[in-house]
Design an enzyme around this catalytic site. Structure first.
Site, mmCIF file in Angstrom:
data_model
loop_
_atom_site.group_PDB
_atom_site.id
_atom_site.type_symbol
_atom_site.label_atom_id
_atom_site.label_comp_id
_atom_site.label_asym_id
_atom_site.label_seq_id
_atom_site.Cartn_x
_atom_site.Cartn_y
_atom_site.Cartn_z
ATOM 1 N N HIS A 182 73.323 -8.151 -1.840
ATOM 2 C CA HIS A 182 73.931 -9.491 -1.737
ATOM 3 C C HIS A 182 75.445 -9.387 -1.543
ATOM 4 O O HIS A 182 76.232 -9.997 -2.270
ATOM 5 C CB HIS A 182 73.598 -10.323 -2.987
ATOM 6 C CG HIS A 182 73.595 -11.808 -2.712
ATOM 7 N ND1 HIS A 182 72.636 -12.662 -3.171
ATOM 8 C CD2 HIS A 182 74.451 -12.582 -1.998
ATOM 9 C CE1 HIS A 182 72.897 -13.892 -2.779
ATOM 10 N NE2 HIS A 182 74.002 -13.872 -2.054
ATOM 11 N N ASP A 235 69.814 -8.437 2.795
ATOM 12 C CA ASP A 235 70.960 -8.520 1.884
ATOM 13 C C ASP A 235 70.568 -9.263 0.612
ATOM 14 O O ASP A 235 71.346 -9.327 -0.335
ATOM 15 C CB ASP A 235 72.126 -9.247 2.578
ATOM 16 C CG ASP A 235 73.387 -9.234 1.721
ATOM 17 O OD1 ASP A 235 73.780 -8.136 1.273
ATOM 18 O OD2 ASP A 235 73.971 -10.310 1.484
ATOM 19 N N GLU A 252 65.979 -10.494 -7.057
ATOM 20 C CA GLU A 252 67.232 -9.743 -7.179
ATOM 21 C C GLU A 252 68.003 -10.024 -8.471
ATOM 22 O O GLU A 252 68.861 -9.232 -8.878
ATOM 23 C CB GLU A 252 68.152 -10.059 -5.994
ATOM 24 C CG GLU A 252 68.739 -11.470 -6.019
ATOM 25 C CD GLU A 252 69.659 -11.769 -4.833
ATOM 26 O OE1 GLU A 252 69.282 -11.487 -3.690
ATOM 27 O OE2 GLU A 252 70.763 -12.305 -5.082
ATOM 28 N N ARG A 280 68.612 -16.142 1.564
ATOM 29 C CA ARG A 280 68.115 -16.097 0.186
ATOM 30 C C ARG A 280 66.800 -15.333 0.186
ATOM 31 O O ARG A 280 65.957 -15.515 1.087
ATOM 32 C CB ARG A 280 67.871 -17.507 -0.379
ATOM 33 C CG ARG A 280 69.121 -18.257 -0.796
ATOM 34 C CD ARG A 280 69.816 -17.620 -2.019
ATOM 35 N NE ARG A 280 71.024 -18.333 -2.393
ATOM 36 C CZ ARG A 280 72.254 -18.039 -1.974
ATOM 37 N NH1 ARG A 280 72.449 -17.014 -1.160
ATOM 38 N NH2 ARG A 280 73.289 -18.728 -2.393
HETATM 39 P P1 NAI Z 1 74.650 -24.743 6.314
HETATM 40 O O1 NAI Z 1 74.307 -25.807 5.334
HETATM 41 O O2 NAI Z 1 75.901 -24.871 7.123
HETATM 42 O O3 NAI Z 1 73.428 -24.524 7.324
HETATM 43 C C1 NAI Z 1 72.100 -24.462 6.925
HETATM 44 C C2 NAI Z 1 71.263 -24.907 8.104
HETATM 45 O O4 NAI Z 1 69.893 -24.712 7.764
HETATM 46 C C3 NAI Z 1 71.438 -26.392 8.464
HETATM 47 O O5 NAI Z 1 71.712 -26.524 9.859
HETATM 48 C C4 NAI Z 1 70.116 -27.010 8.098
HETATM 49 O O6 NAI Z 1 69.761 -28.087 8.951
HETATM 50 C C5 NAI Z 1 69.188 -25.827 8.283
HETATM 51 N N1 NAI Z 1 67.902 -25.996 7.643
HETATM 52 C C6 NAI Z 1 67.570 -26.772 6.578
HETATM 53 N N2 NAI Z 1 66.251 -26.687 6.331
HETATM 54 C C7 NAI Z 1 65.739 -25.845 7.266
HETATM 55 C C8 NAI Z 1 64.431 -25.360 7.548
HETATM 56 N N3 NAI Z 1 63.379 -25.765 6.833
HETATM 57 N N4 NAI Z 1 64.271 -24.495 8.575
HETATM 58 C C9 NAI Z 1 65.328 -24.108 9.326
HETATM 59 N N5 NAI Z 1 66.587 -24.545 9.116
HETATM 60 C C10 NAI Z 1 66.788 -25.395 8.099
HETATM 61 O O7 NAI Z 1 74.671 -23.387 5.462
HETATM 62 P P2 NAI Z 1 75.410 -22.014 5.812
HETATM 63 O O8 NAI Z 1 76.797 -22.035 5.260
HETATM 64 O O9 NAI Z 1 75.207 -21.691 7.236
HETATM 65 O O10 NAI Z 1 74.593 -20.996 4.882
HETATM 66 C C11 NAI Z 1 73.238 -20.705 5.147
HETATM 67 C C12 NAI Z 1 72.664 -19.964 3.952
HETATM 68 O O11 NAI Z 1 73.315 -18.701 3.825
HETATM 69 C C13 NAI Z 1 72.930 -20.635 2.575
HETATM 70 O O12 NAI Z 1 71.907 -21.579 2.288
HETATM 71 C C14 NAI Z 1 72.907 -19.493 1.620
HETATM 72 O O13 NAI Z 1 71.617 -19.401 1.073
HETATM 73 C C15 NAI Z 1 73.185 -18.265 2.487
HETATM 74 N N6 NAI Z 1 74.399 -17.547 2.093
HETATM 75 C C16 NAI Z 1 74.304 -16.216 1.794
HETATM 76 C C17 NAI Z 1 75.427 -15.492 1.433
HETATM 77 C C18 NAI Z 1 75.363 -14.020 1.147
HETATM 78 O O14 NAI Z 1 76.337 -13.451 0.629
HETATM 79 N N7 NAI Z 1 74.281 -13.332 1.454
HETATM 80 C C19 NAI Z 1 76.740 -16.147 1.330
HETATM 81 C C20 NAI Z 1 76.730 -17.539 1.736
HETATM 82 C C21 NAI Z 1 75.592 -18.217 2.088
#
Ligand code: NAI
Length: 345
Positions: free
Chosen positions: A292, A255, A260, A231
């Site tokens: 994105h 990305d 944005e 993000r």
């Molecule tokens: P997820 O929920 O599986 O993993 C997120 C991880 O971040 C968790 O292990 C959590 O413990 C950790 N986390 C929470 N707070 C944190 C902090 N302060 N510092 C470090 N780590 C922390 O989520 P997933 O599916 O891996 O997605 C991650 C991010 O990717 C989403 O939040 C979303 O913003 C982004 N995303 C971007 C997309 C794109 O098209 N560019 C598409 C899908 C997701």
């Protein structure tokens, strides 16, 4: 037939949502506009709204939706920082798509990284003009370098596997690390100090906003490459630009961008760009920006539509117990009715 106002609709959304919606009795009203206070009235008469990352679902919008009798906000994304989940509680259900293709995002992060470090974007433009010079295209080997991964959830862990495939050493920071994952977890400070490449895979929250700011950048290795497919708000873009100008940051692959919402996903090629910061970043030879698009694979689009339609049906057919519901109370499992398969409210 369940009627759903589908905000911020793009041409690539329609085939998969028409397919799964048509098969299962969900009728989508595709709207090109984003959801906000000015456009929320378009949802009147609908049972649900379907929204994406740059729709605004704040307390005011939620109150209006509630007033129109809309029962559900169905996010077709994993991230939900644009929804005031607390304000929605007791008024409208909120569902999301927790995973649709973590591979799509992790692979895009690596695509950006390779493009940037091996100067593929430069080489592509040169050879199209029959310029076969190699000057200025020197990259570096990934093998043996240290990748620092922030967030070791679904996407972060796949990115880690990809990095290991290149022979990189991986270190990670996550306040809630997965048990027995075999990942070397370190403090943020240590990650900043040791990483040649830093990739962000954590959600945007109050704690993580501007996680990468001037102070963090000053503690990184000179020449570090930063990748953000998570993000935009995770990075203070002004500090990033300063870091690039100071040669502290070797390259940035973005990305996502904090501002944005009114820019990405649209063709702005005939317009004057008002956002000076984004223009300056894009003008840098060592910055790559994609709009994105990390999620944008056929597999992901199909999974997003299938899960969103299932989420919607579950809410209307299952006495309000929705699949993949977001509930701010879920932090407290003892209190969470959903855990007991009851209605959240
Ligand atoms: P997820 O929920 O599986 O993993 C997120 C991880 O971040 C968790 O292990 C959590 O413990 C950790 N986390 C929470 N707070 C944190 C902090 N302060 N510092 C470090 N780590 C922390 O989520 P997933 O599916 O891996 O997605 C991650 C991010 O990717 C989403 O939040 C979303 O913003 C982004 N995303 C971007 C997309 C794109 O098209 N560019 C598409 C899908 C997701």
């Amino acid at each position: 037939m369940i009627k759903v106002a589908f905000y911020d609709a793009k041409a690539y959304d329609r085939p998969s949502f028409e397919k799964y919606g048509g098969e299962r009795g969900v009728q989508f009203r595709f709207l090109e506009t984003k959801l906000n206070e000015d456009t929320v009235a378009l949802a009147e008469g609908c049972d649900a709204v379907c929204v994406f990352v740059n729709d605004t679902v704040d307390a005011r919008v939620i109150d209006k939706l509630y007033g129109y009798g809309v029962k559900l906000v169905a996010l077709r994304s994993a991230g939900y920082n644009n929804v005031d989940v607390r304000a929605a509680f007791g008024k409208v259900h909120v569902t999301h798509v927790p995973a649709y293709s973590p591979y799509a995002v992790a692979e895009h992060a690596m695509a950006l990284l390779l493009t940037s470090v091996r100067r593929v974007h430069k080489a592509y433009n040169r050879t199209r003009e029959f310029n076969f010079s190699l000057n200025g295209l020197t990259g570096f080997d990934f093998h043996g370098k240290t990748a620092g991964v922030i967030g070791t959830g679904k996407i972060g862990r796949i990115f880690i596997d990809i990095c290991r495939g290149f022979g990189m050493k991986v270190i990670a920071y996550d306040p809630f690390p997965a048990k027995d994952s075999g990942i070397e977890c370190v403090s943020l400070d240590e990650l900043f100090a040791r990483s040649d490449i830093i990739s962000l895979h954590c959600p945007l929250t109050d704690d993580t906003r501007h996680l990468i700011g001037a102070d963090a950048i000053s503690r990184m290795k000179k020449g570090v490459v930063i990748v953000n497919t998570s993000r935009g708000g995770l990075i203070d873009a002004e500090a990033l630009l300063e870091g690039i100008k100071a040669r502290q940051i070797g390259a940035a692959c973005l990305d996502v961008y904090e501002e944005e919402a009114d820019i990405f996903f649209e063709d702005r090629s005939g317009h004057i760009m008002d956002d000076d910061l984004l223009s300056r970043l894009i003008s840098m030879p060592n910055v790559i920006v994609t709009s994105h698009q990390a999620f944008l694979t056929e597999e992901a689009l199909s999974n997003i539509a299938e899960t969103t339609v299932s989420n919607i049906l579950s809410c209307f057919e299952n006495d309000g117990v929705c699949d993949n519901e977001l509930c701010y109370r879920c932090g407290n499992i003892e209190q969470c009715k959903k855990e007991r398969r009851e209605k959240c409210f």
